[in-house]
Design a protein around this motif. Structure first.
Motif, PDB file in Angstrom:
ATOM      1  N   ILE A   9       0.836  -1.201   0.000  1.00 31.07           N
ATOM      2  CA  ILE A   9       0.000   0.000   0.000  1.00 31.07           C
ATOM      3  C   ILE A   9       0.871   1.252   0.000  1.00 31.07           C
ATOM      4  CG2 ILE A   9      -1.709   1.298   1.330  1.00 31.07           C
ATOM      5  CD1 ILE A   9      -2.697  -1.432   2.418  1.00 31.07           C
ATOM      6  N   ARG A  10       1.920   1.207   0.789  1.00 32.69           N
ATOM      7  CA  ARG A  10       2.834   2.353   0.839  1.00 32.69           C
ATOM      8  C   ARG A  10       3.497   2.566  -0.507  1.00 32.69           C
ATOM      9  NH1 ARG A  10       7.999   2.876   5.023  1.00 32.69           N
ATOM     10  NH2 ARG A  10       8.229   5.141   4.908  1.00 32.69           N
ATOM     11  N   GLY A  11       3.900   1.482  -1.171  1.00 34.51           N
ATOM     12  CA  GLY A  11       4.531   1.591  -2.476  1.00 34.51           C
ATOM     13  C   GLY A  11       3.596   2.149  -3.535  1.00 34.51           C
ATOM     14  N   GLN A  12       2.304   1.922  -3.372  1.00 33.04           N
ATOM     15  CA  GLN A  12       1.321   2.481  -4.302  1.00 33.04           C
ATOM     16  C   GLN A  12       0.908   3.897  -3.909  1.00 33.04           C
ATOM     17  OE1 GLN A  12      -0.690  -1.320  -6.341  1.00 33.04           O
ATOM     18  NE2 GLN A  12      -1.848  -0.576  -4.600  1.00 33.04           N
ATOM     19  N   GLN A  13       1.567   4.413  -2.860  1.00 33.78           N
ATOM     20  CA  GLN A  13       1.365   5.781  -2.378  1.00 33.78           C
ATOM     21  C   GLN A  13      -0.094   6.050  -2.060  1.00 33.78           C
ATOM     22  OE1 GLN A  13       3.622   8.858  -4.443  1.00 33.78           O
ATOM     23  NE2 GLN A  13       4.923   7.315  -5.397  1.00 33.78           N
ATOM     24  N   GLU A  14      -0.694   5.057  -1.406  1.00 31.85           N
ATOM     25  CA  GLU A  14      -2.070   5.191  -0.934  1.00 31.85           C
ATOM     26  C   GLU A  14      -2.061   5.238   0.592  1.00 31.85           C
ATOM     27  OE1 GLU A  14      -4.531   2.835  -4.395  1.00 31.85           O
ATOM     28  OE2 GLU A  14      -3.868   1.725  -2.652  1.00 31.85           O
ATOM     29  N   ALA A  15      -2.988   5.958   1.145  1.00 30.55           N
ATOM     30  CA  ALA A  15      -3.052   6.071   2.599  1.00 30.55           C
ATOM     31  C   ALA A  15      -4.265   5.363   3.184  1.00 30.55           C
ATOM     32  CB  ALA A  15      -3.068   7.548   3.009  1.00 30.55           C
ATOM     33  N   LEU A  16      -5.426   5.542   2.544  1.00 31.70           N
ATOM     34  CA  LEU A  16      -6.678   5.061   3.131  1.00 31.70           C
ATOM     35  C   LEU A  16      -6.717   3.548   3.364  1.00 31.70           C
ATOM     36  CD1 LEU A  16      -9.447   5.853   4.180  1.00 31.70           C
ATOM     37  CD2 LEU A  16     -10.332   5.652   1.842  1.00 31.70           C
ATOM     38  N   PRO A  17      -6.309   2.697   2.397  1.00 31.72           N
ATOM     39  CA  PRO A  17      -6.376   1.253   2.655  1.00 31.72           C
ATOM     40  C   PRO A  17      -5.543   0.824   3.852  1.00 31.72           C
ATOM     41  CG  PRO A  17      -6.077   1.680   0.314  1.00 31.72           C
ATOM     42  CD  PRO A  17      -5.885   2.980   1.022  1.00 31.72           C
ATOM     43  N   ARG A  18      -4.373   1.400   3.977  1.00 25.86           N
ATOM     44  CA  ARG A  18      -3.511   1.042   5.106  1.00 25.86           C
ATOM     45  C   ARG A  18      -4.133   1.481   6.412  1.00 25.86           C
ATOM     46  NH1 ARG A  18       0.335   3.415   9.114  1.00 25.86           N
ATOM     47  NH2 ARG A  18       2.114   2.013   9.207  1.00 25.86           N
ATOM     48  N   VAL A  19      -4.739   2.673   6.416  1.00 28.80           N
ATOM     49  CA  VAL A  19      -5.404   3.179   7.617  1.00 28.80           C
ATOM     50  C   VAL A  19      -6.551   2.254   8.011  1.00 28.80           C
ATOM     51  CG1 VAL A  19      -6.814   5.051   8.526  1.00 28.80           C
ATOM     52  CG2 VAL A  19      -4.726   5.570   7.273  1.00 28.80           C
ATOM     53  N   LEU A  20      -7.347   1.845   7.011  1.00 28.57           N
ATOM     54  CA  LEU A  20      -8.493   0.987   7.303  1.00 28.57           C
ATOM     55  C   LEU A  20      -8.062  -0.371   7.842  1.00 28.57           C
ATOM     56  CD1 LEU A  20     -10.788   1.770   4.236  1.00 28.57           C
ATOM     57  CD2 LEU A  20     -11.056   2.576   6.582  1.00 28.57           C
ATOM     58  N   LEU A  21      -7.003  -0.931   7.296  1.00 27.68           N
ATOM     59  CA  LEU A  21      -6.551  -2.247   7.721  1.00 27.68           C
ATOM     60  C   LEU A  21      -5.817  -2.201   9.059  1.00 27.68           C
ATOM     61  CD1 LEU A  21      -5.235  -3.930   4.438  1.00 27.68           C
ATOM     62  CD2 LEU A  21      -7.144  -4.690   5.851  1.00 27.68           C
ATOM     63  N   GLN A  22      -4.734  -1.435   9.114  1.00 27.20           N
ATOM     64  CA  GLN A  22      -3.823  -1.501  10.255  1.00 27.20           C
ATOM     65  C   GLN A  22      -4.142  -0.509  11.361  1.00 27.20           C
ATOM     66  OE1 GLN A  22      -0.103  -1.875   7.419  1.00 27.20           O
ATOM     67  NE2 GLN A  22       0.488  -2.532   9.442  1.00 27.20           N
ATOM     68  N   ASN A  23      -4.621   0.666  10.997  1.00 28.57           N
ATOM     69  CA  ASN A  23      -4.815   1.703  11.999  1.00 28.57           C
ATOM     70  C   ASN A  23      -6.222   1.747  12.580  1.00 28.57           C
ATOM     71  OD1 ASN A  23      -2.848   3.405   9.733  1.00 28.57           O
ATOM     72  ND2 ASN A  23      -2.090   2.944  11.763  1.00 28.57           N
ATOM     73  N   ILE A  24      -7.182   1.225  11.847  1.00 28.73           N
ATOM     74  CA  ILE A  24      -8.557   1.192  12.347  1.00 28.73           C
ATOM     75  C   ILE A  24      -9.033  -0.244  12.541  1.00 28.73           C
ATOM     76  CG2 ILE A  24     -10.950   1.822  11.878  1.00 28.73           C
ATOM     77  CD1 ILE A  24      -9.961   4.278  10.405  1.00 28.73           C
ATOM     78  N   GLY A  25      -8.952  -1.045  11.483  1.00 28.75           N
ATOM     79  CA  GLY A  25      -9.482  -2.403  11.550  1.00 28.75           C
ATOM     80  C   GLY A  25      -8.858  -3.252  12.641  1.00 28.75           C
ATOM     81  N   LEU A  26      -7.526  -3.339  12.651  1.00 25.15           N
ATOM     82  CA  LEU A  26      -6.844  -4.187  13.627  1.00 25.15           C
ATOM     83  C   LEU A  26      -7.102  -3.749  15.070  1.00 25.15           C
ATOM     84  CD1 LEU A  26      -4.985  -6.578  14.141  1.00 25.15           C
ATOM     85  CD2 LEU A  26      -3.027  -5.053  13.837  1.00 25.15           C
ATOM     86  N   PRO A  27      -6.901  -2.469  15.421  1.00 24.85           N
ATOM     87  CA  PRO A  27      -7.162  -2.086  16.813  1.00 24.85           C
ATOM     88  C   PRO A  27      -8.628  -2.181  17.219  1.00 24.85           C
ATOM     89  CG  PRO A  27      -6.581  -0.159  15.506  1.00 24.85           C
ATOM     90  CD  PRO A  27      -6.299  -1.351  14.654  1.00 24.85           C
ATOM     91  N   VAL A  28      -9.560  -1.915  16.285  1.00 23.28           N
ATOM     92  CA  VAL A  28     -10.988  -2.011  16.628  1.00 23.28           C
ATOM     93  C   VAL A  28     -11.357  -3.456  16.940  1.00 23.28           C
ATOM     94  CG1 VAL A  28     -13.320  -1.869  15.672  1.00 23.28           C
ATOM     95  CG2 VAL A  28     -11.762   0.058  15.415  1.00 23.28           C
ATOM     96  N   VAL A  29     -10.964  -4.376  16.060  1.00 25.05           N
ATOM     97  CA  VAL A  29     -11.286  -5.787  16.287  1.00 25.05           C
ATOM     98  C   VAL A  29     -10.586  -6.302  17.537  1.00 25.05           C
ATOM     99  CG1 VAL A  29     -11.106  -8.112  15.334  1.00 25.05           C
ATOM    100  CG2 VAL A  29     -11.697  -6.194  13.836  1.00 25.05           C
TER     101      VAL A  29
END
Length: 512
Positions: free
Chosen positions: A147-167
C-alpha cells in the motif's frame, strides 16, 4: 517552493492527515486495550502477554527480510505491469513460506523459550498462541509495504490503523470484562484480530494489485534482496534496539518488571506519532524526488516535515519530563508507579528520534541502505552492552537508560550523514524559535503553579490545556509559520470551497 513542489507537499499533507486520523484511532483503542489488561490483570499477567507480543514481533522483524521496505521503494518506480507484479511476487514468495515454517518452530520450542530466556514456564502457552499469529502479522506487514509503495493512505489506515485495533479491542473487552479470562485469553484475542485483518489484507491484494493475476511477472528477487540485504541486518539491529531490553529484563529480573517496562514503553512511543504519521508517505515521496534528481526539493521537503514532526511532539515531552508519575498513575495505575523515572528517561530518547526528523527514511530513499545498516549495527552493540551492564543492577531504569543512549547515538549518526549527503539538517529558526520559547514558557508556568499548589489530576488537566492554547500562539508569534503553510491554506480553499480567509489572514500575518 514552486507550484509543482507545493502541490506535491499538499498531496503529502492530505495523505498524512488521513493517516493521522487513523493513528489517533489506533493509539486510542490500543491504549484503552492495554489499560484494561494492565489494570485488571496486574503487571505479571500484563508482562506475560507482552512476552508473547515481543517474541512474535522480534521474529517478524527478522523474517520480513526488509522486503516490506523494498516493496515500498521499488513499486512506485515501476511503470510496466509485469515489473510491478514482479516486485510483489518476488517479495511474497520469499517471505511467506519462511514465515509459516518459523511459526511452527516457534510453537514447538515455546517451552524452551519461556524457561530458558524468560525464566517463567507460564509464558509457554502464550508464546504458542503468538506463534500462530506470526505468519498473519507478516502478511499484513507486506501488504502495508504494498500500500505504501502504491502511495495510498486510506487502505492502510483501514486495515492496520482502524481495523486491527478495533477488532482487537472488541475481543479484549469480551475476554477481559465479559469472560474474565487471563493472559491466555487476551493472547487469543490478538490471534483472532490478526486473523480477521489478514483476510482483509488478502482481499486488498486480490482486488487492488496484480499479485494473484495469471500474467507475466518480471523476476525481481535478486534486485529486491540486494537492496534489502543491508536492511535485513538493519532490521535485525532495530529489533535488538526495540526488544532486547525485554529479553534481558526477563532473563535478569521478573515478569512483573517486564509488565512495568512495557507499560512505560508505549507511553513513550506516543512521542513518535508525528514522525510515524508523516513517515509513512515521506519515504516514497523522497524516493521519487531522488529518482528525479530534485535535490533542492528533497532538502526543503525534509525541513518542512521535520518541523511539523518536532512541533507536534514537544508538548508531550514536556509533560512526561515534568509529571511522569501523574501520567502513569492516571493511565496504568499505582501498581506501575515505579516506572515514573524510566518514563522520563525514555521520553528523552524518543524525542531525540523525533528531533532528527525522517533522516533514516531520507538516507534509505537515496539508496544508502548499507550506511543505515552500519549505523544500526553500531547502535545495537551499544544497546546490548548497556542493557547487560545496567539491567541487572537498575532493572527497568537501566533498560530505559540503555534505550535512550542508543536512540541518541543512532539519530546523531543519521543527522550527520544526511547533512554530509545533501547538506540538510532539522535545526532551523522556524523550528528552534517556537521550540525554545515554548520550553521557557512551560518551565515558568509549572514553576509558578507548583509554588502555589500541589499538582494533582484536575489541576494537571487544566495546566496542560492552558499550555496547549499558549503553545499554538507561540508557534505563530515565534516564526513557526512559513510560506508553504500559507500556500496549503489557499489550496485547501480552492479544493473544498470553504472560506478559510480568517485562518489564511492569521498565517499571512505571522509567516516568514
Amino acid at each position: 517552493m514552486g507550484n509543482e513542489s507545493s502541490g506535491r507537499l499538499g498531496r503529502f499533507l492530505k495523505g498524512s492527515s488521513i493517516i493521522f486520523v487513523g493513528f489517533i484511532i489506533q493509539l486510542g483503542l490500543g491504549f484503552v486495550g492495554k489499560l484494561l489488561i494492565g489494570r485488571l490483570l496486574g503487571n505479571v499477567n500484563y508482562g506475560l502477554v507482552n512476552i508473547g507480543v515481543t517474541v512474535m514481533s522480534t521474529a517478524g522483524i527478522i523474517l520480513l527480510l526488509g522486503l516490506d521496505t523494498g516493496i515500498s521503494r521499488y513499486l512506485p518506480r515501476q511503470e510496466r505491469s509485469a515489473d510491478r507484479r514482479g516486485v510483489l511476487v518476488s517479495a511474497f514468495s520469499v517471505v511467506m513460506p519462511v514465515a509459516l515454517i518459523a511459526g511452527v518452530l516457534m510453537a514447538v520450542f515455546a517451552g524452551d523459550i519461556a524457561s530458558i530466556i524468560f525464566k517463567d514456564p507460564a509464558a509457554e502457552p502464550i508464546i504458542q498462541i503468538f506463534a500462530m499469529t506470526l505468519p498473519v502479522m507478516i502478511l499484513i506487514r507486506l501488504t502495508g509495504g504494498t500500500i505504501r509503495g502504491q502511495q495510498e493512505a486510506l487502505p492502510r489506515v483501514l486495515l492496520q490503523n482502524i481495523g486491527l485495533p478495533v477488532v482487537r479491542f472488541g475481543l479484549i473487552v469480551v475476554v477481559v470484562l465479559a469472560l474474565g479470562l487471563g493472559a491466555a485469553g487476551v493472547s487469543k484475542a490478538y490471534l483472532g484480530a490478526y486473523a480477521l485483518i489478514g483476510l482483509g489484507a488478502l482481499y486488498y491484494l486480490y482486488r487492488y494489485t496484480n499479485l494473484f493475476d495469471r500474467t507475466p511477472a518480471t523476476p525481481m528477487r535478486r534486485k529486491l534482496l540486494v537492496f534489502s540485504a543491508p536492511l535485513i541486518i538493519a532490521s535485525t539491529m532495530n529489533m535488538i534496539h526495540a526488544n532486547i531490553d525485554v529479553f534481558i529484563l526477563g532473563f535478569f529480573q521478573s515478569t512483573g518488571e517486564i509488565g512495568v517496562y512495557t507499560a512505560v514503553y508505549p507511553l513513550s512511543k506516543l512521542l513518535k506519532v508525528g514522525l510515524t504519521t508523516f513517515g509513512f508517505l515521506f519515504m516514497p515521496l523522497i524516493s521519487e524526488l531522488h529518482s528525479n534528481g530534485e535535490r533542492g526539493e528533497m532538502r526543503r521537503t525534509y525541513q518542512i516535515v521535520s518541523k511539523w514532526v518536532l512541533l507536534m511532539t514537544l508538548p508531550v515531552l514536556l509533560v512526561y519530563l515534568t509529571y511522569p508519575d501523574i501520567v502513569i498513575r492516571y493511565t496504568f495505575g499505582p501498581e506501575y508507579i515505579s516506572g515514573g523515572l524510566p518514563l522520563a528517561v525514555l521520553s528523552i530518547g524518543f524525542f531525540a528520534h523525533t528531533v532528527s526528523g525522517p533522516s533514516g527514511d531520507t538516507l534509505t530513499a537515496q539508496g544508502k541502505s548499507k550506511l543505515v545498516m552500519i549505523d544500526n549495527i553500531v547502535v545495537a552493540v551499544v544497546n546490548v552492552g548497556l542493557n547487560l551492564i545496567l539491567v541487572p543492577r537498575y532493572s527497568v531504569l537501566g533498560a530505559a537508560i540503555a534505550t535512550t543512549v542508543a536512540f541518541l547515538a543512532m539519530n546523531s549518526l543519521y543527522v550527520i550523514q544526511l547533512y554530509r549527503s545533501i547538506g540538510v539538517h532539522p535545526f532551523r529558526r522556524a523550528t528552534l524559535g517556537p521550540a525554545l520559547g515554548s520550553i521557557a514558557v512551560w518551565v515558568g508556568l509549572t514553576q509558578l503553579v507548583g509554588a502555589v499548589w500541589t499538582v494533582t489530576g484536575p489541576l494537571f488537566l487544566l495546566l496542560t490545556t492552558v499550555f496547549g492554547v499558549v503553545y499554538l500562539g507561540l508557534i505563530l508569534v515565534l516564526g513557526g509559520i512559513e510560506a508553504e503553510e500559507v500556500d496549503l491554506i489557499e489550496k485547501g480553499e480552492e479544493r473544498t470551497g470553504i472560506d478559510l480567509g480568517g485562518l489564511r489572514a492569521v498565517f499571512d500575518r505571522f509567516s516568514q
